[in-house]
Design a protein around this motif. Sequence first.
Motif, PDB file in Angstrom:
ATOM      1  N   ALA A 128      15.129   9.509  30.710  1.00  0.00           N
ATOM      2  CA  ALA A 128      15.139  10.185  29.391  1.00  0.00           C
ATOM      3  C   ALA A 128      16.714  10.579  29.237  1.00  0.00           C
ATOM      4  N   GLN A 129      17.227  11.124  30.315  1.00  0.00           N
ATOM      5  CA  GLN A 129      18.933  11.663  30.276  1.00  0.00           C
ATOM      6  C   GLN A 129      19.571  10.189  30.019  1.00  0.00           C
ATOM      7  N   GLU A 130      19.259   9.363  30.947  1.00  0.00           N
ATOM      8  CA  GLU A 130      20.198   8.095  30.776  1.00  0.00           C
ATOM      9  C   GLU A 130      20.075   7.448  29.654  1.00  0.00           C
ATOM     10  N   TRP A 131      19.061   7.559  28.947  1.00  0.00           N
ATOM     11  CA  TRP A 131      18.665   6.873  27.280  1.00  0.00           C
ATOM     12  C   TRP A 131      19.673   7.525  26.529  1.00  0.00           C
ATOM     13  N   GLN A 132      19.499   9.104  26.382  1.00  0.00           N
ATOM     14  CA  GLN A 132      20.313   9.726  25.604  1.00  0.00           C
ATOM     15  C   GLN A 132      21.891   9.636  25.733  1.00  0.00           C
ATOM     16  N   ALA A 133      21.908   9.627  27.111  1.00  0.00           N
ATOM     17  CA  ALA A 133      23.561   9.458  27.442  1.00  0.00           C
ATOM     18  C   ALA A 133      24.227   7.986  26.957  1.00  0.00           C
ATOM     19  N   ALA A 134      23.465   6.915  27.320  1.00  0.00           N
ATOM     20  CA  ALA A 134      23.481   5.683  26.649  1.00  0.00           C
ATOM     21  C   ALA A 134      23.756   5.642  25.073  1.00  0.00           C
ATOM     22  N   GLU A 135      22.638   6.283  24.425  1.00  0.00           N
ATOM     23  CA  GLU A 135      22.837   6.338  23.052  1.00  0.00           C
ATOM     24  C   GLU A 135      24.071   6.909  22.603  1.00  0.00           C
ATOM     25  N   ARG A 136      24.420   8.083  23.113  1.00  0.00           N
ATOM     26  CA  ARG A 136      25.745   8.749  22.731  1.00  0.00           C
ATOM     27  C   ARG A 136      26.999   7.560  22.828  1.00  0.00           C
ATOM     28  N   ALA A 137      26.833   7.059  24.130  1.00  0.00           N
ATOM     29  CA  ALA A 137      27.993   6.303  24.484  1.00  0.00           C
ATOM     30  C   ALA A 137      28.133   5.263  23.444  1.00  0.00           C
ATOM     31  N   LEU A 138      26.899   4.654  23.119  1.00  0.00           N
ATOM     32  CA  LEU A 138      26.923   3.513  22.190  1.00  0.00           C
ATOM     33  C   LEU A 138      27.551   3.776  20.686  1.00  0.00           C
ATOM     34  N   VAL A 139      27.263   5.000  20.365  1.00  0.00           N
ATOM     35  CA  VAL A 139      28.011   5.354  19.116  1.00  0.00           C
ATOM     36  C   VAL A 139      29.239   5.640  19.113  1.00  0.00           C
ATOM     37  N   GLN A 140      29.880   6.444  20.207  1.00  0.00           N
ATOM     38  CA  GLN A 140      31.053   6.658  20.514  1.00  0.00           C
ATOM     39  C   GLN A 140      32.170   5.430  20.846  1.00  0.00           C
TER      40      GLN A 140
END
Length: 391
Positions: A128-140
């Motif tokens: 879950a932490q990896e998913w959320q971090a990747a989502e943030r990185a994708l947007v940024q």
Amino acid sequence: MSALFILILSIITIFITTLYLRCPTMEQYLNVVTHTKGLDDQVLRDLLPIQQQLVNALLRARVVALSQEQHFFEIARRIRIRNITFYGIWGKWYAWGRHHPVLAELRDGAPLLHLIFKDDKSISRQLAQEWQAAERALVQRGNRDDNPPLQTFQGIAERLCQIKTEAAKLDAALALVMAWQAAENTHADEQAVAFLLALVQLVKDNISYLPIIRWIQVTVADILFKKGSYHAYEMYKEVKDGKFFDEVHYRSMGQIACIEFQKEEYELVISNVIQVLKYYRNQIYVDTEAIGHLIFVLFQSRLAKKQWKEIEQEKNLVDFFCEADGGNSPELEFVKNMFKALRDYDIKLYELAVRDYDRHNPMTDEQISIILLAKERIASKTLLPKTLKVS
């Protein structure tokens, strides 16, 4: 005694029938559980980004996957999702239990990792932490040329695919949607296509609810078609050859016609497009942009076959869609003007229509050579059949 028994039986029958009629259909049930609109809502489909449409469809598919737990007599089903039980019979559904906490959880776009890895909470927290971090990185990151989010989502999908439950496989498909978006941002076209194909296969392998499967197939095929991928044709064909004759069927048929036009299979194009236009003429909502593409393809196919009589006969059909469109589709406006130029032998209108259309929608050499057949026809007006002559 028998009269009392019949009365009780009648009351029970009426109660069950009333309960059944008040139950939502499968589509209504999925609307409630996932808090998304039905996949056949074409207006909403045009408003939402394609990625969100795929996510919504997969949220619905995930609920179906969770529901494939118990069957009896192939007409009834009982679904137990934590503290809520759904009962279904002949496509009607009702629920019993604590609805709201579970419904809120199922309509969340995040994966159900705590359910999938219920015996190992550390794994679910880590992913879950990896998913959320990747989502943030994708947007940024936007369109920057690095791909940690792509690798992260691909890795999560691979982990989830190892779990032998349908829900895990559908969450893997959700991860592939995110990986596809990351691949698009980094212009990794081959990987993007591979993610989309894997997504479709996961859905086909893990749920049996055809409306969702077919919708995801045709939506992914649309994406592949715009990329020029040869996989689009096979996907459209699989949808078209099914047993359903709905909007998805005719949408696929229309796209197949566009692909066949590129192969110069004009007779097949004409046959398919005519069927599609007849279907859409009876629909309340019409995507006139898509219809414009089809009518343009039909017109070119008629020109290539020099079917002048048929062109004149289709004028009313074109006028119908032009009126529905209100002048927004450049293809419809172009074909309407070409019809008028052919009818009135108006070479100036022909040249103006070609120039205006080509300025904003540059035509290929093949298209120009076909359109020139109309110019030749206008120039040789003495050879026109009487049906095309001006009175």
